[in-house]
Motif scaffolding. Structure first.
Motif, mmCIF file in Angstrom:
data_model
loop_
_atom_site.group_PDB
_atom_site.id
_atom_site.type_symbol
_atom_site.label_atom_id
_atom_site.label_comp_id
_atom_site.label_asym_id
_atom_site.label_seq_id
_atom_site.Cartn_x
_atom_site.Cartn_y
_atom_site.Cartn_z
ATOM 1 N N ASN A 1 -50.138 26.632 -77.710
ATOM 2 C CA ASN A 1 -49.386 27.069 -78.889
ATOM 3 C C ASN A 1 -49.447 28.582 -79.027
ATOM 4 O O ASN A 1 -50.359 29.140 -79.618
ATOM 5 C CB ASN A 1 -49.956 26.395 -80.145
ATOM 6 C CG ASN A 1 -49.049 26.586 -81.342
ATOM 7 O OD1 ASN A 1 -48.212 27.477 -81.361
ATOM 8 N ND2 ASN A 1 -49.223 25.741 -82.339
ATOM 9 N N GLN A 2 -48.468 29.257 -78.436
ATOM 10 C CA GLN A 2 -48.439 30.709 -78.482
ATOM 11 C C GLN A 2 -48.260 31.214 -79.909
ATOM 12 O O GLN A 2 -48.870 32.190 -80.316
ATOM 13 C CB GLN A 2 -47.298 31.229 -77.600
ATOM 14 C CG GLN A 2 -47.399 30.819 -76.142
ATOM 15 C CD GLN A 2 -48.589 31.449 -75.446
ATOM 16 O OE1 GLN A 2 -49.056 32.495 -75.858
ATOM 17 N NE2 GLN A 2 -49.099 30.791 -74.419
ATOM 18 N N ALA A 3 -47.395 30.544 -80.680
ATOM 19 C CA ALA A 3 -47.115 31.007 -82.040
ATOM 20 C C ALA A 3 -48.355 30.923 -82.914
ATOM 21 O O ALA A 3 -48.587 31.760 -83.783
ATOM 22 C CB ALA A 3 -45.984 30.170 -82.647
ATOM 23 N N GLY B 1 -38.393 21.404 -84.612
ATOM 24 C CA GLY B 1 -37.909 21.154 -83.265
ATOM 25 C C GLY B 1 -37.088 19.874 -83.220
ATOM 26 O O GLY B 1 -37.382 18.913 -83.941
ATOM 27 N N VAL B 2 -36.057 19.873 -82.390
ATOM 28 C CA VAL B 2 -35.232 18.671 -82.203
ATOM 29 C C VAL B 2 -35.153 18.387 -80.710
ATOM 30 O O VAL B 2 -34.662 19.222 -79.949
ATOM 31 C CB VAL B 2 -33.812 18.843 -82.779
ATOM 32 C CG1 VAL B 2 -33.022 17.546 -82.605
ATOM 33 C CG2 VAL B 2 -33.864 19.234 -84.240
ATOM 34 N N ILE C 1 -34.792 24.496 -83.615
ATOM 35 C CA ILE C 1 -34.720 24.826 -82.195
ATOM 36 C C ILE C 1 -34.646 23.509 -81.437
ATOM 37 O O ILE C 1 -35.248 22.512 -81.846
ATOM 38 C CB ILE C 1 -35.912 25.671 -81.706
ATOM 39 C CG1 ILE C 1 -37.246 24.985 -82.022
ATOM 40 C CG2 ILE C 1 -35.873 27.058 -82.300
ATOM 41 C CD1 ILE C 1 -38.438 25.712 -81.431
ATOM 42 N N THR C 2 -33.892 23.476 -80.350
ATOM 43 C CA THR C 2 -33.676 22.224 -79.620
ATOM 44 C C THR C 2 -34.129 22.339 -78.169
ATOM 45 O O THR C 2 -34.211 23.428 -77.601
ATOM 46 C CB THR C 2 -32.186 21.827 -79.636
ATOM 47 O OG1 THR C 2 -31.432 22.814 -78.917
ATOM 48 C CG2 THR C 2 -31.665 21.731 -81.050
ATOM 49 N N GLY D 1 -45.040 26.310 -81.840
ATOM 50 C CA GLY D 1 -45.591 26.312 -83.184
ATOM 51 C C GLY D 1 -44.681 25.723 -84.236
ATOM 52 O O GLY D 1 -44.692 26.145 -85.391
ATOM 53 N N ILE D 2 -43.880 24.733 -83.865
ATOM 54 C CA ILE D 2 -42.977 24.101 -84.826
ATOM 55 C C ILE D 2 -43.771 23.329 -85.874
ATOM 56 O O ILE D 2 -44.899 22.924 -85.642
ATOM 57 C CB ILE D 2 -41.980 23.151 -84.113
ATOM 58 C CG1 ILE D 2 -42.731 22.101 -83.286
ATOM 59 C CG2 ILE D 2 -41.014 23.948 -83.250
ATOM 60 C CD1 ILE D 2 -41.848 21.098 -82.592
#
Length: 379
Positions: free
Chosen positions: A51-53, A66-67, A96-97, A117-118
């Motif tokens: 998880n970079q975020a 996220g989708v 974001i997909t 990081g969603i």
């Protein structure tokens, strides 16, 4: 709890620095290739999500959903993604997909989304890589497949939609039906085409009327062969698996001198806007995409707020509605009014808007008639 680099280090018997070097996508000379392969293998077994975020926003929500799915595949999916985007935007979230064409690619795609990081993940495909890869307990999620599937959260009840359409026409006196689809789907997943046929079958059995099935595949895709077989069956109503097939079928039958709806009625499925533009305006079953999106957003936000990462399936079915029109012998009052907004591919929004517009016109006419009658009343 999410797996950390320290967890991998303990399992591999190495330092955290060695794990960080091995997981560095740019590569490094600090660990050998043999050690790197071993660490990566352990990380995969432990379902580690880089998880970079989170490194920069630890403890802070990203307000990003996220989708997992393919928003470009079908018009109804494009509409669904558009509705999701607008609904989440009203709550301050971005989308974001990502999509994977096979099982391995699907797992990589989900890992990539989780690594950004969603705050939550929505799965819109029949295959759920979040659950299959064991990631479902890591993040709040909503499983919203294209048809009724075990462990689904939100789905459209296609069988209920076709049942409503068939029931309407059977009540109007139809005696013999045909379901025209593309091919016999032998997929292990539940598929919408099968559900649509099941809904029709249930309605025809209740009314004691015969229903046949015909596929384009068995006719080798030839219009002449499709018409020949339909003439042999001699139905008075044909239900198609989608609007495109229904529109093509109406045009084909007109070319062969078969009158629609006088000799045979035709009904599509999906509720695409072009139904109103066919040579004979097409009756269809409208998928409630907006309602499905609203329920998805509502459930997603609820699970995020509760921090619920391993929920019981909601199994919420959304029922479509029948849109009668000229191809089934019904005068379409909606065609008397032009929609104010004409930038949507689905009839759902046009239907809702026109209903409101039509109701307002009726109210205005009733009011005008009342005033006129009052003015004509003798003193």
């Amino acid at each position: 709890m999410p797996v950390t680099m320290n967890d991998i280090a303990r399992a591999a018997g190495v330092s955290r620095q060695a794990v960080a070097a091995a997981l560095n996508p740019k590569g490094t000379s600090k660990v050998s290739e043999k050690m790197r392969s071993r660490i990566l293998h352990i990380a995969k077994l432990l379902n580690y999500i880089p998880n970079q975020a989170a490194r920069h926003l630890k403890g802070v929500a990203n307000h990003t959903i996220g989708v997992y799915g393919a928003p470009y595949a079908y018009v109804e999916e494009q509409t669904y993604f558009n509705e999701l985007s607008q609904a989440f935007d009203r709550h301050g979230y971005n989308l974001i997909t990502s999509y994977g064409i096979n099982k391995e690619a699907a797992e990589r795609a989900v890992r990539d989304l989780l690594g950004k990081g969603i705050d939550g993940l929505i799965v819109t495909t029949a295959y759920n890589p979040l659950a299959e890869a064991g990631f479902h307990a890591l993040i709040p999620s909503v499983f919203s497949p294209p048809a009724r599937i075990e462990n689904a959260d939100i789905f459209i009840d296609h069988a209920a939609g076709t049942f409503l359409a068939a029931e309407h026409l059977l009540k109007q006196g139809c005696r013999k039906g045909v379901y025209l689809s593309s091919f016999h789907n032998k997929s292990i997943f539940s598929n919408p085409g099968r559900e649509k046929f099941d809904g029709l079958k249930k309605a025809f059995e209740q009314y004691g009327k015969p229903l046949s099935a015909l596929t384009v595949e068995e006719c080798n895709g030839k219009a002449e062969e499709i018409v020949r077989r339909l003439k042999r069956i001699a139905p008075d109503v044909i239900f198609c698996c989608n609007d495109y097939f229904a529109g093509r079928l109406v045009a084909t039958m007109l070319d062969y001198g078969i009158r629609v709806p006088d000799q045979v009625k035709v009904v599509g499925y999906d509720g695409l806007a072009f139904c109103d533009l066919c040579a004979v305006p097409l009756a269809t079953v409208i998928q409630p995409i907006r309602k499905k999106a609203e329920l998805t957003v509502e459930l997603m936000l609820k699970r995020i707020q509760e921090g619920n990462c391993d929920s019981e399936p909601a199994m919420t079915a959304v029922t479509p509605y029948f849109y009668p029109s000229a191809s089934c012998g019904k005068k379409n009052e909606m065609l008397k009014e032009f929609p104010v907004y004409d930038d949507r591919p689905s009839l759902e929004m046009t239907w809702e808007q026109n209903l409101r517009q039509y109701e307002n016109i009726k109210i205005r006419r009733q009011y005008a008639s009342h005033i006129q009658g009052a003015n004509e009343t003798p003193v």
